[in-house]
Design a protein around this motif. Structure first.
Motif, PDB file in Angstrom:
ATOM      1  N   ALA A 126       0.839  -1.203   0.000  1.00  0.00           N
ATOM      2  CA  ALA A 126       0.000   0.000   0.000  1.00  0.00           C
ATOM      3  C   ALA A 126       0.874   1.253   0.000  1.00  0.00           C
ATOM      4  O   ALA A 126       0.657   2.184  -0.789  1.00  0.00           O
ATOM      5  CB  ALA A 126      -0.913  -0.004   1.223  1.00  0.00           C
ATOM      6  N   GLY A 127       1.878   1.272   0.872  1.00  0.00           N
ATOM      7  CA  GLY A 127       2.786   2.413   0.918  1.00  0.00           C
ATOM      8  C   GLY A 127       3.559   2.585  -0.366  1.00  0.00           C
ATOM      9  O   GLY A 127       3.786   3.710  -0.828  1.00  0.00           O
TER      10      GLY A 127
ATOM     11  N   ALA B 210       3.227   8.787   2.508  1.00  0.00           N
ATOM     12  CA  ALA B 210       2.322   7.660   2.295  1.00  0.00           C
ATOM     13  C   ALA B 210       1.443   7.433   3.526  1.00  0.00           C
ATOM     14  O   ALA B 210       0.231   7.216   3.415  1.00  0.00           O
ATOM     15  CB  ALA B 210       3.120   6.400   1.961  1.00  0.00           C
ATOM     16  N   ILE B 211       2.048   7.485   4.716  1.00  0.00           N
ATOM     17  CA  ILE B 211       1.286   7.307   5.961  1.00  0.00           C
ATOM     18  C   ILE B 211       0.226   8.406   6.095  1.00  0.00           C
ATOM     19  O   ILE B 211      -0.930   8.148   6.455  1.00  0.00           O
ATOM     20  CB  ILE B 211       2.232   7.308   7.177  1.00  0.00           C
ATOM     21  CG1 ILE B 211       3.067   6.014   7.179  1.00  0.00           C
ATOM     22  CG2 ILE B 211       1.453   7.437   8.482  1.00  0.00           C
ATOM     23  CD1 ILE B 211       4.172   5.999   8.230  1.00  0.00           C
ATOM     24  N   THR B 212       0.630   9.639   5.791  1.00  0.00           N
ATOM     25  CA  THR B 212      -0.309  10.766   5.867  1.00  0.00           C
ATOM     26  C   THR B 212      -1.506  10.534   4.959  1.00  0.00           C
ATOM     27  O   THR B 212      -2.662  10.752   5.352  1.00  0.00           O
ATOM     28  CB  THR B 212       0.395  12.082   5.470  1.00  0.00           C
ATOM     29  OG1 THR B 212       1.424  12.356   6.416  1.00  0.00           O
ATOM     30  CG2 THR B 212      -0.593  13.240   5.445  1.00  0.00           C
ATOM     31  N   TRP B 213      -1.251  10.066   3.739  1.00  0.00           N
ATOM     32  CA  TRP B 213      -2.351   9.886   2.792  1.00  0.00           C
ATOM     33  C   TRP B 213      -3.194   8.655   3.092  1.00  0.00           C
ATOM     34  O   TRP B 213      -4.402   8.651   2.865  1.00  0.00           O
ATOM     35  CB  TRP B 213      -1.825   9.883   1.362  1.00  0.00           C
ATOM     36  CG  TRP B 213      -1.872  11.278   0.839  1.00  0.00           C
ATOM     37  CD1 TRP B 213      -0.871  12.193   0.777  1.00  0.00           C
ATOM     38  CD2 TRP B 213      -3.049  11.940   0.383  1.00  0.00           C
ATOM     39  NE1 TRP B 213      -1.331  13.385   0.304  1.00  0.00           N
ATOM     40  CE2 TRP B 213      -2.668  13.263   0.046  1.00  0.00           C
ATOM     41  CE3 TRP B 213      -4.377  11.564   0.215  1.00  0.00           C
ATOM     42  CZ2 TRP B 213      -3.574  14.199  -0.445  1.00  0.00           C
ATOM     43  CZ3 TRP B 213      -5.275  12.497  -0.276  1.00  0.00           C
ATOM     44  CH2 TRP B 213      -4.882  13.797  -0.604  1.00  0.00           C
ATOM     45  N   LEU B 214      -2.582   7.616   3.621  1.00  0.00           N
ATOM     46  CA  LEU B 214      -3.384   6.465   4.054  1.00  0.00           C
ATOM     47  C   LEU B 214      -4.361   6.905   5.137  1.00  0.00           C
ATOM     48  O   LEU B 214      -5.535   6.513   5.139  1.00  0.00           O
ATOM     49  CB  LEU B 214      -2.485   5.343   4.566  1.00  0.00           C
ATOM     50  CG  LEU B 214      -1.638   4.614   3.511  1.00  0.00           C
ATOM     51  CD1 LEU B 214      -0.805   3.520   4.175  1.00  0.00           C
ATOM     52  CD2 LEU B 214      -2.506   4.017   2.413  1.00  0.00           C
TER      53      LEU B 214
ATOM     54  N   ILE C  80       0.375  -0.216   6.045  1.00  0.00           N
ATOM     55  CA  ILE C  80       1.201   0.372   5.001  1.00  0.00           C
ATOM     56  C   ILE C  80       2.013  -0.659   4.221  1.00  0.00           C
ATOM     57  O   ILE C  80       2.286  -0.487   3.027  1.00  0.00           O
ATOM     58  CB  ILE C  80       2.137   1.462   5.592  1.00  0.00           C
ATOM     59  CG1 ILE C  80       2.825   2.238   4.455  1.00  0.00           C
ATOM     60  CG2 ILE C  80       3.145   0.873   6.573  1.00  0.00           C
ATOM     61  CD1 ILE C  80       3.570   3.465   4.922  1.00  0.00           C
ATOM     62  N   ASP C  81       2.403  -1.754   4.864  1.00  0.00           N
ATOM     63  CA  ASP C  81       3.227  -2.756   4.182  1.00  0.00           C
ATOM     64  C   ASP C  81       2.405  -3.923   3.636  1.00  0.00           C
ATOM     65  O   ASP C  81       2.971  -4.857   3.057  1.00  0.00           O
ATOM     66  CB  ASP C  81       4.307  -3.275   5.138  1.00  0.00           C
ATOM     67  CG  ASP C  81       5.308  -2.187   5.520  1.00  0.00           C
ATOM     68  OD1 ASP C  81       5.718  -1.433   4.611  1.00  0.00           O
ATOM     69  OD2 ASP C  81       5.651  -2.074   6.704  1.00  0.00           O
ATOM     70  N   ASP C  82       1.071  -3.852   3.788  1.00  0.00           N
ATOM     71  CA  ASP C  82       0.196  -4.887   3.230  1.00  0.00           C
ATOM     72  C   ASP C  82      -0.018  -4.640   1.738  1.00  0.00           C
ATOM     73  O   ASP C  82      -0.070  -3.488   1.283  1.00  0.00           O
ATOM     74  CB  ASP C  82      -1.165  -4.886   3.925  1.00  0.00           C
ATOM     75  CG  ASP C  82      -1.077  -5.353   5.364  1.00  0.00           C
ATOM     76  OD1 ASP C  82       0.011  -5.800   5.771  1.00  0.00           O
ATOM     77  OD2 ASP C  82      -2.091  -5.265   6.071  1.00  0.00           O
ATOM     78  N   ARG C  83      -0.193  -5.692   0.998  1.00  0.00           N
ATOM     79  CA  ARG C  83      -0.477  -5.548  -0.429  1.00  0.00           C
ATOM     80  C   ARG C  83      -1.973  -5.298  -0.634  1.00  0.00           C
ATOM     81  O   ARG C  83      -2.804  -5.735   0.182  1.00  0.00           O
ATOM     82  CB  ARG C  83      -0.032  -6.798  -1.183  1.00  0.00           C
ATOM     83  CG  ARG C  83       1.488  -6.960  -1.177  1.00  0.00           C
ATOM     84  CD  ARG C  83       1.947  -8.087  -2.056  1.00  0.00           C
ATOM     85  NE  ARG C  83       3.398  -8.200  -2.063  1.00  0.00           N
ATOM     86  CZ  ARG C  83       4.081  -9.066  -2.800  1.00  0.00           C
ATOM     87  NH1 ARG C  83       3.430  -9.911  -3.596  1.00  0.00           N
ATOM     88  NH2 ARG C  83       5.397  -9.083  -2.765  1.00  0.00           N
TER      89      ARG C  83
ATOM     90  N   LEU D   1      -7.360   3.349  -1.453  1.00  0.00           N
ATOM     91  CA  LEU D   1      -5.920   3.343  -1.710  1.00  0.00           C
ATOM     92  C   LEU D   1      -5.627   3.933  -3.083  1.00  0.00           C
ATOM     93  O   LEU D   1      -4.675   4.712  -3.254  1.00  0.00           O
ATOM     94  CB  LEU D   1      -5.365   1.919  -1.613  1.00  0.00           C
ATOM     95  CG  LEU D   1      -3.872   1.750  -1.926  1.00  0.00           C
ATOM     96  CD1 LEU D   1      -3.012   2.582  -0.978  1.00  0.00           C
ATOM     97  CD2 LEU D   1      -3.477   0.267  -1.860  1.00  0.00           C
ATOM     98  N   GLN D   2      -6.454   3.595  -4.074  1.00  0.00           N
ATOM     99  CA  GLN D   2      -6.259   4.160  -5.419  1.00  0.00           C
ATOM    100  C   GLN D   2      -6.396   5.686  -5.372  1.00  0.00           C
ATOM    101  O   GLN D   2      -5.640   6.409  -6.025  1.00  0.00           O
ATOM    102  CB  GLN D   2      -7.277   3.578  -6.409  1.00  0.00           C
ATOM    103  CG  GLN D   2      -7.001   4.044  -7.827  1.00  0.00           C
ATOM    104  CD  GLN D   2      -8.118   3.737  -8.813  1.00  0.00           C
ATOM    105  OE1 GLN D   2      -7.958   4.013 -10.011  1.00  0.00           O
ATOM    106  NE2 GLN D   2      -9.225   3.208  -8.366  1.00  0.00           N
ATOM    107  N   ILE D   3      -7.332   6.172  -4.584  1.00  0.00           N
ATOM    108  CA  ILE D   3      -7.521   7.614  -4.443  1.00  0.00           C
ATOM    109  C   ILE D   3      -6.287   8.257  -3.797  1.00  0.00           C
ATOM    110  O   ILE D   3      -5.800   9.298  -4.247  1.00  0.00           O
ATOM    111  CB  ILE D   3      -8.796   7.905  -3.628  1.00  0.00           C
ATOM    112  CG1 ILE D   3     -10.026   7.517  -4.453  1.00  0.00           C
ATOM    113  CG2 ILE D   3      -8.870   9.368  -3.211  1.00  0.00           C
ATOM    114  CD1 ILE D   3     -11.313   7.455  -3.657  1.00  0.00           C
TER     115      ILE D   3
END
Length: 256
Positions: A106-107, A129-133, A143-146, A158-160
């Motif tokens: 995800a990240g 990346a964390i901020t946007w998640l 963050i490290d999950d697919r 996530l796409q957004i």
């Protein structure tokens, strides 16, 4: 005020079959345009022509670039269009898998777009990346999950995040809530509405769902058979439709 996007005489023909024809409109900064119509009406063809995914038969798609003002994106080089799609433009697909790298975390999905515009500091990329998640309501511990480990609604969020991390000025959305459960749709719509408002985004949203455009769009275009048959302020078009086809669309929803 200069339009952010100015579409002139845009048409796409498939031999003798009309994809879309003679479409004209201006989109201004911070404005959201909804495009509705039944399957085969030409709305997705139009969106893909504007976004550079399809080559139109005729017409212009003028964008107010940061450095050179209004430029015809169809006349840009491939490299220029690619950079535009990574910076000032974004495209949210109906099926999130079409807009994500499913084999990347995800990240990594969010970070890739930052790297495409020159970001190289790993700590900064991961922090962004964390901020946007968080902004799209995905816990930082994912963050490290697919993406394959996520639900459909989470994949779409996530796409957004992947699309918005570079602060684009224009977002194309193709049925962004299509295929999601009603409760998931409602949560995603609320998220989109807040992001559009908070970031001052301009957006063009293609959908068959009038509730989506009622919630998100300032203006509305109705398409049938590749033609724009009605356009105007969203509430005006939906509350007092003038074209017979628009009247049919609105009445069919009311009867459900």
């Amino acid at each position: 005020m200069t339009p952010l996007l100015s579409v002139r005489n845009l048409s796409k023909m498939y031999g003798s079959r009309i994809g879309c024809t003679d479409v004209n409109f201006d989109l201004y900064p911070g404005e959201v345009l909804g495009i509705v119509g039944e399957s085969g009406s030409g709305k997705s063809t139009l969106l893909n022509c504007m976004a550079g995914h399809l080559e139109p038969t005729t017409g212009q798609v003028m964008f107010d670039t940061r450095t050179d003002g209004l430029q015809d994106t169809l006349a840009m080089s491939e490299a220029q269009r690619r950079m535009l799609s990574r910076t000032d433009w974004a495209f949210v697909h109906q099926h999130a898998r079409d807009g994500l790298r499913m084999s990347v975390s995800a990240g990594g999905n969010v970070g890739e777009r930052l790297m495409a515009v020159g970001a190289r500091n790993y700590a900064d990329i991961r922090s962004n990346a964390i901020t946007w998640l968080d902004r799209v309501e995905i816990n930082a511990d994912r963050i490290d999950d697919r993406p394959s480990a996520f639900s459909g609604g989470m994949q779409q969020r996530l796409q957004i995040a992947r699309n918005l991390v570079t602060n684009p000025r224009l977002v194309f959305m193709d049925e962004p809530t299509g295929g999601l459960d009603v409760s998931v749709q409602a949560r995603l719509l609320d998220l989109l509405r807040n992001l559009v408002r908070d970031l001052g985004l301009s957006a063009i949203i293609v959908t068959h769902d009038l509730a989506v455009v009622r919630l998100l769009a300032d203006r509305l275009m109705v398409m049938k058979g590749g033609h724009v048959v009605e356009n105007g302020l969203t509430d005006q078009v939906l509350d007092d439709p003038q074209h017979a086809y628009t009247q049919l669309l609105v009445s069919s929803v009311l009867q459900v």
